[in-house]
Design a protein around this motif. Sequence first.
Motif, PDB file in Angstrom:
ATOM      1  N   GLU A 208       0.809  -1.230   0.000  1.00 26.33           N
ATOM      2  CA  GLU A 208       0.000   0.000   0.000  1.00 26.33           C
ATOM      3  C   GLU A 208       0.838   1.273   0.000  1.00 26.33           C
ATOM      4  OE1 GLU A 208      -3.366  -2.377   2.666  1.00 26.33           O
ATOM      5  OE2 GLU A 208      -2.202  -0.758   3.569  1.00 26.33           O
ATOM      6  N   VAL A 209       1.855   1.339   0.877  1.00 26.74           N
ATOM      7  CA  VAL A 209       2.674   2.554   0.969  1.00 26.74           C
ATOM      8  C   VAL A 209       4.128   2.148   1.136  1.00 26.74           C
ATOM      9  CG1 VAL A 209       0.834   3.990   1.949  1.00 26.74           C
ATOM     10  CG2 VAL A 209       2.332   2.696   3.473  1.00 26.74           C
ATOM     11  N   PRO A 210       5.078   3.018   0.799  1.00 28.77           N
ATOM     12  CA  PRO A 210       6.500   2.718   0.975  1.00 28.77           C
ATOM     13  C   PRO A 210       6.849   2.476   2.436  1.00 28.77           C
ATOM     14  CG  PRO A 210       6.202   4.590  -0.482  1.00 28.77           C
ATOM     15  CD  PRO A 210       4.864   4.316   0.123  1.00 28.77           C
ATOM     16  N   TRP A 211       7.958   1.756   2.639  1.00 27.90           N
ATOM     17  CA  TRP A 211       8.420   1.398   3.982  1.00 27.90           C
ATOM     18  C   TRP A 211       8.503   2.609   4.913  1.00 27.90           C
ATOM     19  CZ3 TRP A 211       9.913  -3.268   6.248  1.00 27.90           C
ATOM     20  CH2 TRP A 211      10.601  -3.164   7.466  1.00 27.90           C
ATOM     21  N   ALA A 212       9.145   3.652   4.482  1.00 28.36           N
ATOM     22  CA  ALA A 212       9.355   4.818   5.347  1.00 28.36           C
ATOM     23  C   ALA A 212       8.022   5.428   5.777  1.00 28.36           C
ATOM     24  CB  ALA A 212      10.205   5.861   4.634  1.00 28.36           C
ATOM     25  N   ASP A 213       7.082   5.542   4.848  1.00 30.54           N
ATOM     26  CA  ASP A 213       5.787   6.124   5.190  1.00 30.54           C
ATOM     27  C   ASP A 213       5.012   5.230   6.146  1.00 30.54           C
ATOM     28  OD1 ASP A 213       6.374   8.204   3.513  1.00 30.54           O
ATOM     29  OD2 ASP A 213       5.238   7.400   1.816  1.00 30.54           O
ATOM     30  N   THR A 214       5.200   3.914   6.015  1.00 26.67           N
ATOM     31  CA  THR A 214       4.460   2.970   6.861  1.00 26.67           C
ATOM     32  C   THR A 214       4.860   3.111   8.322  1.00 26.67           C
ATOM     33  OG1 THR A 214       4.259   1.371   5.075  1.00 26.67           O
ATOM     34  CG2 THR A 214       4.013   0.524   7.311  1.00 26.67           C
ATOM     35  N   TYR A 215       6.166   3.176   8.611  1.00 28.36           N
ATOM     36  CA  TYR A 215       6.619   3.090   9.988  1.00 28.36           C
ATOM     37  C   TYR A 215       6.951   4.438  10.624  1.00 28.36           C
ATOM     38  CZ  TYR A 215       6.720  -1.761   8.723  1.00 28.36           C
ATOM     39  OH  TYR A 215       6.344  -2.997   8.288  1.00 28.36           O
ATOM     40  N   ALA A 216       7.267   5.422   9.828  1.00 27.56           N
ATOM     41  CA  ALA A 216       7.634   6.717  10.400  1.00 27.56           C
ATOM     42  C   ALA A 216       6.437   7.411  11.035  1.00 27.56           C
ATOM     43  CB  ALA A 216       8.252   7.611   9.321  1.00 27.56           C
ATOM     44  N   SER A 217       5.260   7.183  10.481  1.00 24.17           N
ATOM     45  CA  SER A 217       4.092   7.930  10.931  1.00 24.17           C
ATOM     46  C   SER A 217       3.079   7.094  11.695  1.00 24.17           C
ATOM     47  CB  SER A 217       3.389   8.558   9.713  1.00 24.17           C
ATOM     48  OG  SER A 217       2.976   7.539   8.813  1.00 24.17           O
ATOM     49  N   SER A 218       3.341   5.815  11.897  1.00 23.95           N
ATOM     50  CA  SER A 218       2.330   4.950  12.498  1.00 23.95           C
ATOM     51  C   SER A 218       2.713   4.535  13.911  1.00 23.95           C
ATOM     52  CB  SER A 218       2.135   3.694  11.631  1.00 23.95           C
ATOM     53  OG  SER A 218       1.196   2.842  12.229  1.00 23.95           O
ATOM     54  N   TYR A 219       1.939   5.009  14.870  1.00 24.64           N
ATOM     55  CA  TYR A 219       2.147   4.679  16.287  1.00 24.64           C
ATOM     56  C   TYR A 219       1.996   3.175  16.527  1.00 24.64           C
ATOM     57  CZ  TYR A 219       0.503   4.154  21.139  1.00 24.64           C
ATOM     58  OH  TYR A 219       0.316   3.748  22.428  1.00 24.64           O
ATOM     59  N   ILE A 220       1.023   2.566  15.849  1.00 25.27           N
ATOM     60  CA  ILE A 220       0.747   1.154  16.096  1.00 25.27           C
ATOM     61  C   ILE A 220       1.898   0.257  15.624  1.00 25.27           C
ATOM     62  CG2 ILE A 220      -0.424   0.581  13.911  1.00 25.27           C
ATOM     63  CD1 ILE A 220      -2.529  -0.879  15.671  1.00 25.27           C
ATOM     64  N   TYR A 221       2.642   0.734  14.606  1.00 27.99           N
ATOM     65  CA  TYR A 221       3.761  -0.070  14.096  1.00 27.99           C
ATOM     66  C   TYR A 221       4.965  -0.006  15.022  1.00 27.99           C
ATOM     67  CZ  TYR A 221       1.636  -1.518   9.730  1.00 27.99           C
ATOM     68  OH  TYR A 221       0.835  -2.119   8.808  1.00 27.99           O
ATOM     69  N   TRP A 222       5.333   1.190  15.478  1.00 28.73           N
ATOM     70  CA  TRP A 222       6.544   1.241  16.296  1.00 28.73           C
ATOM     71  C   TRP A 222       6.319   0.618  17.664  1.00 28.73           C
ATOM     72  CZ3 TRP A 222       7.057   3.444  21.005  1.00 28.73           C
ATOM     73  CH2 TRP A 222       6.228   4.520  21.366  1.00 28.73           C
ATOM     74  N   THR A 223       5.097   0.704  18.229  1.00 24.63           N
ATOM     75  CA  THR A 223       4.839   0.013  19.503  1.00 24.63           C
ATOM     76  C   THR A 223       4.871  -1.503  19.304  1.00 24.63           C
ATOM     77  OG1 THR A 223       2.455   0.228  19.097  1.00 24.63           O
ATOM     78  CG2 THR A 223       3.496   1.881  20.522  1.00 24.63           C
ATOM     79  N   GLY A 224       4.407  -1.950  18.118  1.00 27.01           N
ATOM     80  CA  GLY A 224       4.449  -3.376  17.827  1.00 27.01           C
ATOM     81  C   GLY A 224       5.863  -3.902  17.739  1.00 27.01           C
ATOM     82  N   PHE A 225       6.737  -3.146  17.067  1.00 23.02           N
ATOM     83  CA  PHE A 225       8.132  -3.585  16.951  1.00 23.02           C
ATOM     84  C   PHE A 225       8.851  -3.511  18.296  1.00 23.02           C
ATOM     85  CE2 PHE A 225       7.631  -3.297  12.360  1.00 23.02           C
ATOM     86  CZ  PHE A 225       8.420  -4.355  11.942  1.00 23.02           C
ATOM     87  N   ALA A 226       8.499  -2.548  19.126  1.00 23.65           N
ATOM     88  CA  ALA A 226       9.094  -2.462  20.463  1.00 23.65           C
ATOM     89  C   ALA A 226       8.696  -3.676  21.303  1.00 23.65           C
ATOM     90  CB  ALA A 226       8.666  -1.166  21.147  1.00 23.65           C
ATOM     91  N   ALA A 227       7.410  -4.052  21.212  1.00 20.57           N
ATOM     92  CA  ALA A 227       6.944  -5.239  21.946  1.00 20.57           C
ATOM     93  C   ALA A 227       7.624  -6.497  21.425  1.00 20.57           C
ATOM     94  CB  ALA A 227       5.425  -5.359  21.822  1.00 20.57           C
ATOM     95  N   LEU A 228       7.781  -6.586  20.098  1.00 23.27           N
ATOM     96  CA  LEU A 228       8.429  -7.758  19.503  1.00 23.27           C
ATOM     97  C   LEU A 228       9.885  -7.850  19.940  1.00 23.27           C
ATOM     98  CD1 LEU A 228       8.233 -10.171  17.562  1.00 23.27           C
ATOM     99  CD2 LEU A 228       8.965  -8.619  15.721  1.00 23.27           C
ATOM    100  N   GLY A 229      10.576  -6.733  20.023  1.00 20.17           N
ATOM    101  CA  GLY A 229      11.968  -6.740  20.478  1.00 20.17           C
ATOM    102  C   GLY A 229      12.093  -7.275  21.890  1.00 20.17           C
ATOM    103  N   ALA A 230      11.207  -6.807  22.788  1.00 19.43           N
ATOM    104  CA  ALA A 230      11.231  -7.308  24.172  1.00 19.43           C
ATOM    105  C   ALA A 230      10.898  -8.789  24.217  1.00 19.43           C
ATOM    106  CB  ALA A 230      10.240  -6.509  25.028  1.00 19.43           C
ATOM    107  N   LEU A 231       9.942  -9.213  23.377  1.00 19.62           N
ATOM    108  CA  LEU A 231       9.549 -10.620  23.342  1.00 19.62           C
ATOM    109  C   LEU A 231      10.696 -11.503  22.864  1.00 19.62           C
ATOM    110  CD1 LEU A 231       7.374 -12.845  23.528  1.00 19.62           C
ATOM    111  CD2 LEU A 231       6.722 -12.259  21.175  1.00 19.62           C
ATOM    112  N   LEU A 232      11.408 -11.070  21.839  1.00 16.28           N
ATOM    113  CA  LEU A 232      12.527 -11.862  21.328  1.00 16.28           C
ATOM    114  C   LEU A 232      13.624 -11.995  22.378  1.00 16.28           C
ATOM    115  CD1 LEU A 232      12.759 -10.566  17.642  1.00 16.28           C
ATOM    116  CD2 LEU A 232      11.941 -12.801  18.437  1.00 16.28           C
TER     117      LEU A 232
END
Length: 585
Positions: A208-232
């Motif tokens: 749908e949108v380029p990588w930078a646009d997907t993660y730079a502006s989306s709160y739900i994405y960066w919180t998801g990756f933060a949770a995944l990092g802690a989980l790993l």
Amino acid sequence: MHGHGGGHEMNGHYVPTGDEMMEYQSTREPWAESVKYGYYTIYFCGAMLGVFFLINGLKAALFWSKMRNNSPTPTFKSKIIATARLLSYPRLPYPTARIVNYLWAVGPLGPNILLFIGFLYFNLYCWVNPWYYRLPFYGSPPLGLRSEWIATALLPFVFVLGAKRNLISWITGVSHDKLQVFHQGAAFVVVYMSLVHTISMTIQSLMEVPWADTYASSYIYWTGFAALGALLWLYIGSLPFVRKRLYEGFYLLHIAASIMFIGFLYAHGLDLLDTNAYMQATIGLFGFGIVVRIIMMFISNVLFRHRAQVSLQSGSIRMTIPTNMKWSPGMHIFIRFLHVRPFESHPFTIASIPASTDSEQNEMVFVIRPEGGFTRVLAEVAATVSPERKFPVILDGPYGDEGHNSLRAYNHVLLLAGGTGITFIAPLLADLVRAIKQKDGPCKKVDLVWAVKNYDAVKNFESEFLEMSRDAGVAGGTVTLRVHVTGDAGDEEKHADTPSSEKGSVSEEVDSSSLTITRAVGRPDIRSIIAQKGSHCSGQVGVAVCGPLSLMTDASNAVSNVQLDILRGRASCTEMYLRSETFGW
């Protein structure tokens, strides 16, 4: 961008209106209905708990039946029991298990069968429907939603299974240490499904949108990756080869990463369908276990202020703690020394049993082999202070199997210990001797086989063994002890593949009317010893083992072979039960 059909164009794709998206999703797996994957995950886990609850009840009924009625087990019943144990006891060959255990504490077959069934169920539920992605801008991918809800619904179970005081232990009768294999297995599924969720969501977004646009502006994405990092980190840090090297700091790092994971995940799915309920259930159930644990510790330590005395005996630390607490043979307790590394709490097996009457004060006895970290520091303290010095300690526990796991219900009991595994076996022996004296149960004969690197280790227990055996002899029972002095041959790394035959000389070390201590050189042939019990002993035989992985493997597989003999009608015994205790997870 330009509009047509009520929507508009973006990056070469048509972006539908809300009504158009709802109409599209209504035909196949609407977003709002994806919560069913969480519900069926809970139903599956609930069914598993129900099975364990029934098994626990059946084991209790079987135990009390044997205690009340010392008649032979009917053939059809013995075959059913043997079949169940044949599916539970076997282990991987030691050379294979030794390698696998760097990544996974593989354990016996039974728990792994259940974990495989769960893994198969979740995989089929997630992947069998081949519709994985939607058209760009028509909503989250079905694959990402399925995996998301499976992982989220498992979280309460993962956290509860990891707690020392927990509802699952109370329901199933399985101690927290035995539940660790299921805690790790469920955590693996959470990590696996979280990665499936993350990757599928990323693929859908990049349509749908380029990588930078997907993660730079989306709160739900960066919180998801933060949770995944802690989980790993939680999962990788819990792998055996990592945990063993970070034992002293593992607990604190694990707790910190858990808090980060839950915090970011809560923010990631805040107010989205049932996410809040799962997060609240996870925090509530885990918090309930912590509160109960704190209350029990308060009762145990504030009402009965505990003091420990430590001394060095034959190269081991001997610690005694007078207490009014009760425990069952083979249980362990976590000890925190307020003057020796007060921020650390370590588990130790209680090598004694409570007093026989309520009027006597109980004394917990621990025999600890100094290694690295805390035990090394404790050995240094024991070497420099007076044996009469009393250290304030905080006790957390006791924990472990109790009740219907008692060996008192068996006519003949074989106890197998390797090295410091005797700290688990010794209280079982003491309890069996007490049962013989009190005529509580059918047990009349106990054989103990103990493999040690040098005979000095026996001196820590020799007087107790002599006293127990005399008591058993007076009551008409028999206790025999065979000590195998292995020296360098006790190194399981060098001799795991060598048949444990009776090597070298055999001599009588101590011989009394009620006890025979036989000293042999070389490793005991555990497989032959157990096979002989199966072919020569009548009635019901109980086996308990604690020691290195090679000893556990030999004992588990030998007892499994006896189950086969029972099914084929080739065994003299009608039943052989195994109680095993590993050195730790």
